[in-house]
Design an enzyme around this catalytic site. Structure first.
Site, short mmCIF file in Angstrom:
data_model
loop_
_atom_site.label_atom_id
_atom_site.label_comp_id
_atom_site.label_asym_id
_atom_site.label_seq_id
_atom_site.Cartn_x
_atom_site.Cartn_y
_atom_site.Cartn_z
N SER A 406 30.37 36.33 73.76
CA SER A 406 30.87 35.63 74.94
C SER A 406 30.57 34.14 74.89
O SER A 406 30.95 33.42 75.79
CB SER A 406 30.34 36.27 76.22
N HIS A 427 37.13 38.45 73.29
CA HIS A 427 36.13 38.50 74.35
C HIS A 427 36.62 39.37 75.49
O HIS A 427 37.48 38.96 76.28
CB HIS A 427 35.81 37.06 74.83
N GLU A 439 40.00 37.31 76.37
CA GLU A 439 40.06 35.95 75.81
C GLU A 439 40.17 36.08 74.30
O GLU A 439 39.32 36.70 73.66
CB GLU A 439 38.78 35.17 76.17
N ASN A 477 33.66 31.55 80.86
CA ASN A 477 32.23 31.44 81.14
C ASN A 477 31.76 29.99 81.15
O ASN A 477 30.78 29.66 81.81
CB ASN A 477 31.42 32.27 80.14
#
Ligand code: COA
Length: 694
Positions: A406, A427, A439, A477
């Site tokens: 991540s 991801h 992702e 993130n």
């Protein structure tokens, strides 16, 4: 006569064919064509008219791209009424979806036939609207209010068989729609069957209980969305108003909604769902074959990824370090699949085959035949590199090696192999078999067909793929850590975490940042802080109370205590956090914020970081950020996404705010250069989306 609607005679039948690929949307030319076709039908000696759609479906609805632009005549409700007012019978023969306006055209006909693959639905609420061409007035007259209440506020659809059962269609037929439709139309002509206008049926019965229940359910479910409750209102109008007045009421409601930002947000999201996969570097690039997936690591994430692949009919080989761990992974996956059956996501009959398609192994050699391997092991570069070296040694040529990291550098991971072109980041979001976002992290050397395969995999898994470049946290993130940072700063200046959560929930997110932290586990934030400690800018602030909570073992839901305490399924603010906050606040200016200010700061931080992510090319377009936040972070779909929110607010005002906060906190609130440039040039994020598409 426009080409887009063809009129031809088959003996006594006038066949009206809508041919407007790809979905026969009811744009102005189609509406005009239908109008003219029914004028012609009135004037010739054909006995019955048959409406069919050419291609893979009947009609996908009104032309969504026309919404928000000045309306063009003839309007759809008038077209439906024009068809219905025919003095000779009209049959609609439906195959594939008949959605929204498509359903309304069918309801304007006097008889309806459906092939087995037909679906009838009113998805308007998903676009922030209600049916606008008589659907809410005609359907309940035909079926009673219950089926309309089940369908319209939810934007749902039903099968041909269900449509037959509720009286929405007269007949379900096998085979080719045109042949079946012609046979039905001939039968009607031969019998001399009468014209049957739905609008002339009596009002449907008012059912007080059903409306009260629908309102109670949707008040809760809609979470700030207006359209579902309006859909209930217009269905209710059908029970008490004469048809023409009901139509006027429905139209008024439709036009009101057409003007709302919610409609704009939802339509933005609709088109973004499709644009997000349109990338110039993937044009014409064929994906690699993908039938067998290897998953390395059977923890929550690995098991979730394996479950997602099995649900999509792929075979999976899952690698764990020993038999006990492999058995544990298998039982997690079995439980996930059983839950999917319960939720109606997997047919009971497919449970056994899905389990049979899973192999759990402990030896890398077993992954040799896989087309793709996805690792979901501990987030540590040395561990990842070891995994990739092992994969490189066993996997067949042409196989894809993917990491579910991540935040780690996918370029560095790719460098651990002799085939960096085959390496990509995938991801997933937890729980991986439920969350829609994927992702796709494209490293410097990733081959285009590897990226294309990742997008094809996402489609197969029923997920939405967003392309991201490599950076710490990728698109989602990275932006999250910035707006979390804004929330921590608000706490230091005297705002409570519970007030922040409430304001963010009221804005439309399912959870505020602190509830979310409790759910994910506060140890995750702690680990992230530890990881970043070495490179942290000395001007940055550290939420020291978070470290204390970690050391006290207040890790959120899993320990029953975090920002909230959890008892008997109920969460209440953990007031023991207060003294820790008070301590941390010492030396900071105290200025608690109200709900609007909380939202403004939180969103400004999100948008400012997102502007950087776009400028650096991590996200190709603002729309990639919008899609990421919608599908991975619960951003309310009816707001379209943070970038559309920013455009709607006005970028200049947002920049002014950021500059005013910059005075107090020049480290955190540095305006993103892209935001400054857009304001100077009088442009918006939506302009960037448009320019990219050209
Ligand atoms: N108006 C305008 N364009 C539409 C459209 C509509 N009602 N429905 C679909 N499209 C466009 C899509 O944007 C897409 O365009 P693109 O190829 O340029 O990206 C193209 O038609 C194909 O749509 P897609 O969704 O990829 O096809 P599909 O076969 O997977 O699904 C439908 C077809 C009709 C089921 C689906 O497109 C859909 O649900 N459409 C919306 C229906 C709707 O909300 N109608 C009510 C309007 S009030």
């Amino acid at each position: 006569m426009t080409e887009i609607v063809r009129y031809e005679r088959q003996g006594t039948i006038a066949v009206v064919t809508i041919a407007n690929p790809p979905v026969n949307a009811l744009g102005q030319a189609v509406r005009q064509g239908l109008w003219e076709a029914f004028d012609r039908f009135a004037g010739d000696d054909a006995a019955v008219a048959l409406i069919v759609g050419e291609g893979k479906l009947f009609i996908g609805g009104a032309d969504i791209s026309e919404f928000g632009k000045p309306p063009l005549e003839p309007f759809l409700p008038d077209v439906c009424t024009h068809i219905e007012s025919s003095r000779k019978p009209v049959v609609a023969a439906v195959h594939g979806p008949a959605l929204g306006g498509g359903c309304e055209i069918a309801l304007g006909a006097h008889y309806r036939l459906a092939t087995k693959d037909a679906r009838f639905g009113f998805p308007e609420v998903k676009l922030g609207l209600v049916p606008g061409a008589g659907g809410s007035q005609r359907m309940p007259r035909l079926t009673g209010v219950a089926p309309a209440l089940a369908m319209m506020p939810a934007g749902g659809s039903i099968s041909a068989q269900e449509a037959l059962e509720i009286g929405l269609v007269d007949r379900v037929a096998d085979g080719d729609v045109r042949t079946a439709g012609l046979a039905f139309a001939r039968e009607i002509a031969e019998k001399g069957a009468p014209v049957r206008r739905v609008s002339e049926l009596p009002n449907p019965q008012f059912d007080e209980g059903a409306f009260a229940e629908a309102r109670a359910v949707w008040k809760k479910k809609a979470r700030g969305e207006i359209a579902p409750l309006k859909a209930i209102d217009v269905v209710e109008a059908s029970t008490r108003l004469p048809f023409a007045e009901g139509m006027a009421e429905e139209r008024r409601c439709f036009l009101d909604l057409l003007d709302t930002p919610q409609r704009a947000g939802l339509i933005h999201a609709f088109f973004n769902d499709r644009k997000v996969a349109k990338l110039p570097d993937l044009e014409g690039v064929a994906p690699r074959t993908l039938a067998h997936v290897g998953v390395i690591g059977g923890g929550t994430m690995g098991a979730g990824i394996a479950t997602s692949c099995l649900l999509a009919g792929l075979s999976v080989t899952l690698l764990e370090r020993d038999d006990a761990a492999a058995d544990k992974a298998r039982s997690t996956i079995s439980a996930n699949l059983a839950a999917a059956v319960k939720r109606g996501k997997l047919a009971e009959s497919r449970l056994e085959p899905a389990l049979a398609a899973l192999a759990t192994v402990t030896d890398y050699a077993a992954l040799g035949a896989a087309d793709l391997a996805i690792e979901a092991v501990f987030e540590d570069m040395a561990v990842k590199k070891e995994v990739f070296t092992s994969l490189d040694a066993v996997m067949k040529p042409g196989a894809i090696l993917a990491t579910n990291t991540s935040y780690l550098d996918v370029n560095e991971i790719a460098g651990a192999t002799a085939r960096p072109g085959d390496v990509i980041g995938l991801h997933f979001f937890s729980p991986a078999h439920v969350m829609k976002l994927l992702e796709v992290v494209v490293a410097d050397s990733t081959a285009a067909d590897v990226t294309a395969t990742a997008f094809a995999l996402a489609r197969r898994l029923g997920k939405v793929a967003v392309r991201s470049g490599v950076c710490d946290g990728f698109i989602g993130n990275r932006i999250l850590s910035t707006y979390r940072g804004a929330a921590d700063r608000m706490i230091l200046e005297g705002t409570s975490p519970w007030d922040i959560d409430t304001a963010i929930r009221d804005f439309g997110l399912p959870m505020g940042p602190f509830e979310m932290g409790d759910l994910a586990g506060l140890d995750i934030n702690y680990m992230t802080r530890q990881r970043k400690a070495a490179t942290r800018d000395p001007r940055d602030i550290v939420p020291t109370w978070g470290d204390e909570m970690y050391h006290k073992g207040w890790l959120g839901r899993k320990t029953g205590r975090g920002y909230y305490t959890y008892q008997d399924g109920k969460a209440s603010p953990n007031k023991d956090v207060e003294p820790l906050l008070e301590e941390a606040r010492k030396g900071h200016r105290q200025r608690p914020l109200g709900p609007d200010e909380i939202v403004r700061r939180y969103m400004a931080a999100m948008v400012n970081e997102a502007a950087r992510v776009v400028e650096e090319g991590i996200a190709r377009r603002p729309l990639d950020v919008d899609v990421t936040l919608l599908y991975g972070y619960g951003f309310p779909r009816w707001r379209g996404g943070p970038m559309l929110w920013a455009d709607t607010q006005g970028l200049a005002g947002l920049l002014d705010d950021i500059r005013s906060w910059e005075t107090d906190d020049p480290y955190f609130w540095q305006p993103a250069p892209l935001l400054v440039r857009l304001v100077e040039e009088g442009r918006t994020f939506s302009d960037l989306n448009r320019e990219d598409a050209q």
